[in-house]
Motif scaffolding. Sequence first.
Motif, PDB file in Angstrom:
ATOM      1  N   HIS A 142       0.824  -1.222   0.000  1.00 58.40           N
ATOM      2  CA  HIS A 142       0.000   0.000   0.000  1.00 58.40           C
ATOM      3  C   HIS A 142       0.852   1.264   0.000  1.00 58.40           C
ATOM      4  CE1 HIS A 142       0.216   0.478   4.457  1.00 58.40           C
ATOM      5  NE2 HIS A 142      -0.110   1.729   4.195  1.00 58.40           N
TER       6      HIS A 142
ATOM      7  N   CYS B 123       0.909   5.092  -1.806  1.00 55.28           N
ATOM      8  CA  CYS B 123       1.088   6.342  -1.055  1.00 55.28           C
ATOM      9  C   CYS B 123       2.187   7.211  -1.664  1.00 55.28           C
ATOM     10  CB  CYS B 123       1.429   6.046   0.406  1.00 55.28           C
ATOM     11  SG  CYS B 123       0.181   5.108   1.296  1.00 55.28           S
TER      12      CYS B 123
ATOM     13  N   ARG C 178      -5.169  -3.663   3.468  1.00 53.66           N
ATOM     14  CA  ARG C 178      -4.861  -2.633   2.466  1.00 53.66           C
ATOM     15  C   ARG C 178      -3.693  -3.088   1.595  1.00 53.66           C
ATOM     16  NH1 ARG C 178      -4.734   1.862   5.870  1.00 53.66           N
ATOM     17  NH2 ARG C 178      -6.980   1.755   5.810  1.00 53.66           N
TER      18      ARG C 178
ATOM     19  N   ALA D 177      -3.884  -3.618  -2.371  1.00 52.99           N
ATOM     20  CA  ALA D 177      -2.960  -2.833  -3.187  1.00 52.99           C
ATOM     21  C   ALA D 177      -2.110  -3.736  -4.080  1.00 52.99           C
ATOM     22  CB  ALA D 177      -2.064  -1.978  -2.297  1.00 52.99           C
TER      23      ALA D 177
ATOM     24  N   TYR E  10      -4.854   5.408 -10.462  1.00 55.02           N
ATOM     25  CA  TYR E  10      -5.367   5.996  -9.217  1.00 55.02           C
ATOM     26  C   TYR E  10      -6.506   6.969  -9.535  1.00 55.02           C
ATOM     27  CZ  TYR E  10      -5.684   8.333  -4.766  1.00 55.02           C
ATOM     28  OH  TYR E  10      -6.165   8.845  -3.603  1.00 55.02           O
TER      29      TYR E  10
ATOM     30  N   ARG F 156      -9.099   2.372  -5.354  1.00 56.57           N
ATOM     31  CA  ARG F 156      -9.999   2.826  -4.287  1.00 56.57           C
ATOM     32  C   ARG F 156     -10.154   1.783  -3.184  1.00 56.57           C
ATOM     33  NH1 ARG F 156     -13.964   5.099  -7.346  1.00 56.57           N
ATOM     34  NH2 ARG F 156     -12.702   6.956  -7.389  1.00 56.57           N
TER      35      ARG F 156
ATOM     36  N   CYS G 244      -7.440   1.871  -0.676  1.00 54.21           N
ATOM     37  CA  CYS G 244      -7.345   3.113   0.094  1.00 54.21           C
ATOM     38  C   CYS G 244      -8.514   3.288   1.061  1.00 54.21           C
ATOM     39  CB  CYS G 244      -7.288   4.312  -0.857  1.00 54.21           C
ATOM     40  SG  CYS G 244      -5.861   4.275  -1.968  1.00 54.21           S
ATOM     41  N   ASN G 245      -9.530   2.443   0.951  1.00 47.31           N
ATOM     42  CA  ASN G 245     -10.690   2.570   1.833  1.00 47.31           C
ATOM     43  C   ASN G 245     -10.281   2.563   3.297  1.00 47.31           C
ATOM     44  OD1 ASN G 245     -12.596   2.783  -0.159  1.00 47.31           O
ATOM     45  ND2 ASN G 245     -13.119   0.622  -0.169  1.00 47.31           N
TER      46      ASN G 245
ATOM     47  N   CYS H   1      -8.464   4.719   4.865  1.00 50.24           N
ATOM     48  CA  CYS H   1      -7.207   5.421   5.154  1.00 50.24           C
ATOM     49  C   CYS H   1      -7.501   6.879   5.504  1.00 50.24           C
ATOM     50  CB  CYS H   1      -6.280   5.355   3.948  1.00 50.24           C
ATOM     51  SG  CYS H   1      -4.753   6.302   4.169  1.00 50.24           S
TER      52      CYS H   1
ATOM     53  N   GLN I 210      -6.913   9.394   2.594  1.00 48.17           N
ATOM     54  CA  GLN I 210      -7.603   9.172   1.319  1.00 48.17           C
ATOM     55  C   GLN I 210      -8.114  10.466   0.676  1.00 48.17           C
ATOM     56  OE1 GLN I 210     -10.868   6.431   1.600  1.00 48.17           O
ATOM     57  NE2 GLN I 210     -10.939   6.094  -0.596  1.00 48.17           N
TER      58      GLN I 210
ATOM     59  N   CYS J 163      -5.167  12.598  -0.615  1.00 45.01           N
ATOM     60  CA  CYS J 163      -4.564  12.012  -1.820  1.00 45.01           C
ATOM     61  C   CYS J 163      -5.442  12.240  -3.045  1.00 45.01           C
ATOM     62  CB  CYS J 163      -4.304  10.527  -1.616  1.00 45.01           C
ATOM     63  SG  CYS J 163      -3.039  10.201  -0.373  1.00 45.01           S
TER      64      CYS J 163
END
Length: 147
Positions: free
Chosen positions: A8, A12, A71, A75, A107, A113, A116-117, A119, A122, A125
């Motif tokens: 993940h 980032c 995550r 990812a 992305y 998505r 990233c749920n 986070c 989110q 970003c």
Amino acid sequence: MTILIRPHHFLCMLTFMGKGYSAAFVKNYAKIVERLNSGEDIKIVDGPDDICKPMLHEPDHHCHNGSVKARDIAAADKISEVLQVDLASVRQLSLPRSQVNTLRRAYEDGVFRIACNGCQWQEMCASIAVRDYRGCHLDPGQEPNSG
């Protein structure tokens, strides 16, 4: 040298603009992205990585939490799909600038998505992506130096 990255964090890095959990975390992260910009290879790891290091001494760090591991799984699945490489078997790779752009487009299209749920970063970003990643530290403009 090789940079240790959990899946993940691979995502980032796309939106890193010098914000994070602490000054030490941000300083460490900036150095890692600088190394990536110079063409250093990445080794995909399960669990805490080089980015996590400044937080590992904290008693309530989240680096081992089940939600973070979930995550990573999501990812890795989506990154493998987008880059057409099996992260589980490759384990070490380079990140050419063309792949940075490919990942950023994915992305923007919402491909990541699910990874990233939940986070806390989110929203930030997503707003960075809408602004075409202006100000991000990971440089998509050129291929790494060779030699």
